[in-house]
Design a protein around this motif. Structure first.
Motif, PDB file in Angstrom:
ATOM      1  N   ALA A  87      -8.501   0.725  -4.568  1.00 46.25           N
ATOM      2  CA  ALA A  87      -9.169  -0.518  -4.104  1.00 46.25           C
ATOM      3  C   ALA A  87      -9.885  -0.214  -2.682  1.00 46.25           C
ATOM      4  CB  ALA A  87      -8.482  -1.742  -4.086  1.00 46.25           C
ATOM      5  N   ARG A  88     -11.136  -0.620  -2.792  1.00 47.78           N
ATOM      6  CA  ARG A  88     -11.886  -0.509  -1.411  1.00 47.78           C
ATOM      7  C   ARG A  88     -11.655  -1.925  -0.624  1.00 47.78           C
ATOM      8  NH1 ARG A  88     -16.579   1.231  -3.398  1.00 47.78           N
ATOM      9  NH2 ARG A  88     -16.049   3.233  -3.281  1.00 47.78           N
ATOM     10  N   ILE A  89     -11.497  -1.717   0.518  1.00 43.73           N
ATOM     11  CA  ILE A  89     -11.339  -2.734   1.403  1.00 43.73           C
ATOM     12  C   ILE A  89     -12.874  -3.398   2.137  1.00 43.73           C
ATOM     13  CG2 ILE A  89     -10.309  -3.793   3.619  1.00 43.73           C
ATOM     14  CD1 ILE A  89      -8.118  -1.877   3.438  1.00 43.73           C
TER      15      ILE A  89
ATOM     16  N   ARG B 108      -8.553  -3.315   8.785  1.00 36.49           N
ATOM     17  CA  ARG B 108      -7.625  -3.116   7.713  1.00 36.49           C
ATOM     18  C   ARG B 108      -6.431  -4.082   7.860  1.00 36.49           C
ATOM     19  NH1 ARG B 108      -8.214   3.411   7.821  1.00 36.49           N
ATOM     20  NH2 ARG B 108      -8.028   2.815   9.988  1.00 36.49           N
ATOM     21  N   LEU B 109      -6.003  -4.906   6.936  1.00 35.79           N
ATOM     22  CA  LEU B 109      -4.898  -5.701   7.094  1.00 35.79           C
ATOM     23  C   LEU B 109      -4.003  -5.057   5.929  1.00 35.79           C
ATOM     24  CD1 LEU B 109      -5.778  -9.371   7.425  1.00 35.79           C
ATOM     25  CD2 LEU B 109      -5.443  -7.475   9.387  1.00 35.79           C
TER      26      LEU B 109
ATOM     27  N   VAL C 166       1.018  -1.288  -0.062  1.00 38.99           N
ATOM     28  CA  VAL C 166       0.066   0.084  -0.052  1.00 38.99           C
ATOM     29  C   VAL C 166       0.684   1.236   0.013  1.00 38.99           C
ATOM     30  CG1 VAL C 166      -1.711   1.273   1.647  1.00 38.99           C
ATOM     31  CG2 VAL C 166      -1.846  -1.057   1.324  1.00 38.99           C
ATOM     32  N   THR C 167       0.451   2.227  -0.734  1.00 43.93           N
ATOM     33  CA  THR C 167       1.225   3.555  -0.749  1.00 43.93           C
ATOM     34  C   THR C 167       0.311   4.508  -0.164  1.00 43.93           C
ATOM     35  OG1 THR C 167       0.334   4.157  -2.956  1.00 43.93           O
ATOM     36  CG2 THR C 167       2.259   3.214  -3.059  1.00 43.93           C
ATOM     37  N   GLU C 168      -1.102   4.386   0.069  1.00 46.02           N
ATOM     38  CA  GLU C 168      -1.628   5.311   0.609  1.00 46.02           C
ATOM     39  C   GLU C 168      -3.072   4.655   1.046  1.00 46.02           C
ATOM     40  OE1 GLU C 168      -2.625   8.734  -1.960  1.00 46.02           O
ATOM     41  OE2 GLU C 168      -3.809   9.851  -0.354  1.00 46.02           O
TER      42      GLU C 168
ATOM     43  N   VAL D 188      -7.687   2.237  -0.513  1.00 45.63           N
ATOM     44  CA  VAL D 188      -6.208   2.140  -0.483  1.00 45.63           C
ATOM     45  C   VAL D 188      -5.742   2.439  -1.832  1.00 45.63           C
ATOM     46  CG1 VAL D 188      -6.101   0.738   1.561  1.00 45.63           C
ATOM     47  CG2 VAL D 188      -5.957  -0.385  -0.708  1.00 45.63           C
ATOM     48  N   THR D 189      -4.356   2.929  -1.928  1.00 39.07           N
ATOM     49  CA  THR D 189      -3.809   2.862  -3.168  1.00 39.07           C
ATOM     50  C   THR D 189      -2.578   1.968  -2.906  1.00 39.07           C
ATOM     51  OG1 THR D 189      -4.449   5.166  -3.604  1.00 39.07           O
ATOM     52  CG2 THR D 189      -2.689   4.096  -4.893  1.00 39.07           C
TER      53      THR D 189
END
Ligand SMILES: Cc1cc2nc3c(=O)[nH]c(=O)nc-3n(C[C@H](O)[C@H](O)[C@H](O)COP(=O)(O)OP(=O)(O)OC[C@H]3O[C@@H](n4cnc5c(N)ncnc54)[C@H](O)[C@@H]3O)c2cc1C
Length: 280
Positions: free
Chosen positions: A104-106, A111-112, A83-85, A91-92
């Protein structure tokens, strides 16, 4: 919500980058380290127990991604790797060896995440890491490490300087001038996949997405075009010197220092200068 960071080591660069990602989530951050032999499933179990309902963050290293994949399987929660952000539940992340940034949406309450290598500064927070010692009964674990035979030379992963060659070197014999430069710099020799595919060097020398990821002080790329799959393995280098005959080569976009020309002239010329300096 709080976050628990899995550290591979207190001073491990990628782990400290994971701490920065955890801190960006906005809640309290705690950390754990794990002692004993590497056993991804048992380590994951220990992390799951320590985390309670906190978010879980790890380094984007081979081990970080593997252990968190086991955490994800045990919790039945999706893992967002590299992940970058993070923006809430979105997340990106880096995909396909760095060629794609995916948003993407988790679809989960927690959050993992693993932090994409070198997408974050290393945190200098003085976190107290709890040391866990999981029960290894019945767990898959590493029982022995066999170091590759480097013939007494510095290994690719540990070298402060890497002299790397690509198709432009032209042949297995062509690597003699890179070996000579490497010996003068106490460097390791690396290469691109074209080189290993051609059988000029062993796969253990390959740098890149499907090779070794290196983070030396200086990476000298000789006759390497700069494909994203190669850059994925050397973008951790502090400085990159590119030697390439093509002024338009992509590698120059990643380079701190550029020499445009024939590596068969330039590499021996650098070695000759080094020998002069070392003789004085
Ligand atoms: C799934 C996948 C995974 C991959 N994993 C990796 C990986 O881990 N590592 C990796 O390296 N690649 C990997 N690749 C391959 C990658 O896409 C490139 O094909 C490869 O990196 C190119 O190698 P190269 O730069 O040596 O060759 P080329 O792209 O052919 O570049 C050769 C360069 O040499 C220069 N040159 C030629 N002659 C001279 C000379 N005399 N002096 C100076 N410069 C000269 C040319 O200008 C050119 O820029 C992967 C590809 C895929 C699809």
């Amino acid at each position: 919500m709080s976050a628990l960071v899995f550290l591979e080591g207190r001073n491990d660069e990628l782990s400290l980058q994971a701490v920065t990602l955890a801190e960006s989530l906005g809640g309290e951050v705690a950390a754990v380290e794990i002692g004993g032999p590497y056993a991804p499933s048992a380590w994951a179990q220990a992390i799951v127990e320590a985390a309670g309902d906190a978010d879980i963050v790890g380094p984007g290293s081979d081990r970080g991604n593997e252990v968190l994949a086991h955490v994800a399987a045990q919790l039945d929660v999706p893992l967002a790797a590299n992940v970058t952000e993070v923006r809430g539940g979105e997340v990106t992340r880096v995909r396909w060896g760095g060629t794609l940034l995916e948003e993407a949406r988790i679809h989960a309450d927690r959050r993992l995440l693993t932090a994409a290598p070198f997408a974050f500064e290393a945190s200098n927070s003085l976190l107290q890491a709890e040391r866990l010692a999981p029960e290894l009964d019945g767990a898959v674990r590493v029982v022995e490490h066999v170091a590759p035979d480097t013939g007494g030379k510095v290994s690719l992963a540990d070298a402060k300087v890497v002299v790397s060659g690509g198709r432009g070197v032209g042949s297995a014999e062509g690597f003699a001038i890179l070996e000579e430069l490497a010996a003068l710099l106490d460097a390791a020799v690396g290469c691109s996949r074209v080189v290993t595919s051609a059988g000029w060097r062993p796969h253990t020398d390959q740098v890149g997405q499907t090779g070794t990821k290196v983070s030396p002080d200086l990476y000298i790329a000789c006759g390497i075009s700069g494909a994203t799959q190669h850059i994925a393995g050397c973008k951790g280098a502090k400085k990159l010197l590119a030697i390439n005959a093509d002024p338009e080569a992509t590698i120059f976009a990643h380079a701190d220092y550029a020499v445009i020309g024939d590596l068969h002239e330039i590499v021996p010329a650098i070695s000759a200068e080094l020998r002069k300096v070392q003789a004085t």
